[in-house]
Scaffold this motif. Structure first.
Motif, PDB file in Angstrom:
ATOM      1  N   GLN A 195       7.067 -18.333  20.328  1.00  0.00           N
ATOM      2  CA  GLN A 195       7.765 -19.612  20.201  1.00  0.00           C
ATOM      3  C   GLN A 195       7.443 -20.587  21.315  1.00  0.00           C
ATOM      4  OE1 GLN A 195      11.810 -18.321  20.053  1.00  0.00           O
ATOM      5  NE2 GLN A 195      11.552 -17.323  18.083  1.00  0.00           N
ATOM      6  N   MET A 196       6.632 -20.164  22.255  1.00  0.00           N
ATOM      7  CA  MET A 196       6.326 -21.027  23.391  1.00  0.00           C
ATOM      8  C   MET A 196       5.420 -22.178  22.955  1.00  0.00           C
ATOM      9  SD  MET A 196       5.966 -18.369  26.501  1.00  0.00           S
ATOM     10  CE  MET A 196       6.273 -19.612  27.746  1.00  0.00           C
ATOM     11  N   GLN A 197       5.573 -23.282  23.625  1.00  0.00           N
ATOM     12  CA  GLN A 197       4.782 -24.470  23.318  1.00  0.00           C
ATOM     13  C   GLN A 197       3.369 -24.401  23.890  1.00  0.00           C
ATOM     14  OE1 GLN A 197       5.800 -26.963  21.291  1.00  0.00           O
ATOM     15  NE2 GLN A 197       7.512 -25.601  20.897  1.00  0.00           N
ATOM     16  N   VAL A 198       3.075 -23.379  24.682  1.00  0.00           N
ATOM     17  CA  VAL A 198       1.753 -23.214  25.267  1.00  0.00           C
ATOM     18  C   VAL A 198       0.915 -22.388  24.289  1.00  0.00           C
ATOM     19  CG1 VAL A 198       0.469 -22.342  27.245  1.00  0.00           C
ATOM     20  CG2 VAL A 198       2.790 -23.244  27.561  1.00  0.00           C
ATOM     21  N   PRO A 199      -0.081 -22.993  23.662  1.00  0.00           N
ATOM     22  CA  PRO A 199      -0.839 -22.289  22.619  1.00  0.00           C
ATOM     23  C   PRO A 199      -1.434 -20.961  23.064  1.00  0.00           C
ATOM     24  CG  PRO A 199      -1.398 -24.616  22.609  1.00  0.00           C
ATOM     25  CD  PRO A 199      -0.539 -24.378  23.814  1.00  0.00           C
ATOM     26  N   GLN A 247      10.071 -27.274   9.855  1.00  0.00           N
ATOM     27  CA  GLN A 247       9.194 -28.362  10.281  1.00  0.00           C
ATOM     28  C   GLN A 247       8.804 -29.238   9.088  1.00  0.00           C
ATOM     29  OE1 GLN A 247       5.121 -27.551  11.449  1.00  0.00           O
ATOM     30  NE2 GLN A 247       5.344 -28.910  13.211  1.00  0.00           N
ATOM     31  N   SER A 267      13.310 -31.206  13.942  1.00  0.00           N
ATOM     32  CA  SER A 267      12.568 -31.261  15.195  1.00  0.00           C
ATOM     33  C   SER A 267      12.572 -29.899  15.857  1.00  0.00           C
ATOM     34  CB  SER A 267      13.192 -32.296  16.130  1.00  0.00           C
ATOM     35  OG  SER A 267      14.518 -31.913  16.425  1.00  0.00           O
ATOM     36  N   GLY A 321       9.998 -26.955  18.295  1.00  0.00           N
ATOM     37  CA  GLY A 321       8.681 -26.344  18.322  1.00  0.00           C
ATOM     38  C   GLY A 321       8.720 -24.970  17.706  1.00  0.00           C
ATOM     39  N   GLY A 322       7.797 -24.163  18.114  1.00  0.00           N
ATOM     40  CA  GLY A 322       7.784 -22.786  17.678  1.00  0.00           C
ATOM     41  C   GLY A 322       6.984 -22.520  16.428  1.00  0.00           C
ATOM     42  N   ASN A 372       0.017 -21.832  15.015  1.00  0.00           N
ATOM     43  CA  ASN A 372      -1.139 -22.272  14.251  1.00  0.00           C
ATOM     44  C   ASN A 372      -1.511 -21.154  13.275  1.00  0.00           C
ATOM     45  OD1 ASN A 372      -3.054 -20.422  15.418  1.00  0.00           O
ATOM     46  ND2 ASN A 372      -3.243 -21.780  17.184  1.00  0.00           N
TER      47      ASN A 372
END
Length: 142
Positions: free
Chosen positions: A36-40, A81, A86, A88-89, A92
């Protein structure tokens, strides 16, 4: 970068963790949080670690159900989404497929071991196939 390295380390120790199942339990929520982190790179490393765990761990504990729960959460986040919520998480596609592949391997191993009711088998298959079918239907719609 520390989180990414920790995730990858968990994945590399999957075979050892299979023999130390008591240590595996707290790692699944940790990896789920990493998805769930926003860092890919963190999400990608968590997805790969989950796949490695599913490939290697099943001697003492089946990962099929817990990883399917993670996959259900990924699908739910995508639906939110798409509905305009709204937050993140959302993974891809490549990372989602890593988790799905891991879930399929864990469920497959669990089915080969036997002792699962026909209803549970049907549930597992539906949880894996239905989101994929829904996505294909959406792409085919005019």
């Amino acid at each position: 970068q520390l989180r990414e390295t920790a995730n990858l380390t968990v994945g590399q120790y999957a075979i050892w963790l299979d023999a130390h199942i008591d240590l595996l339990h707290p790692l699944l929520p940790y990896l789920a949080q990493g998805l769930q982190m926003q860092v890919p790179r963190c999400a990608s490393s968590a997805a790969v670690a989950i796949k490695h765990l599913c490939e290697s761990c099943n001697r003492q504990m089946s990962l099929g159900e817990p990883v399917l729960d993670l996959y259900d959460g990924i699908i739910a986040a995508q639906l939110l989404q798409q509905a305009g919520a709204s937050g993140g998480g959302v993974l891809n596609l490549k990372d989602e497929l890593e988790v799905l592949e891991g879930a399929c391997k864990a469920v497959s191993r669990q089915l080969r071991q036997g002792g699962i009711s026909a209803d549970k088998i049907t549930e597992f298959i539906n949880r894996i196939v239905q989101p994929v079918g829904n996505r294909l239907t959406a792409f085919a719609a005019p």
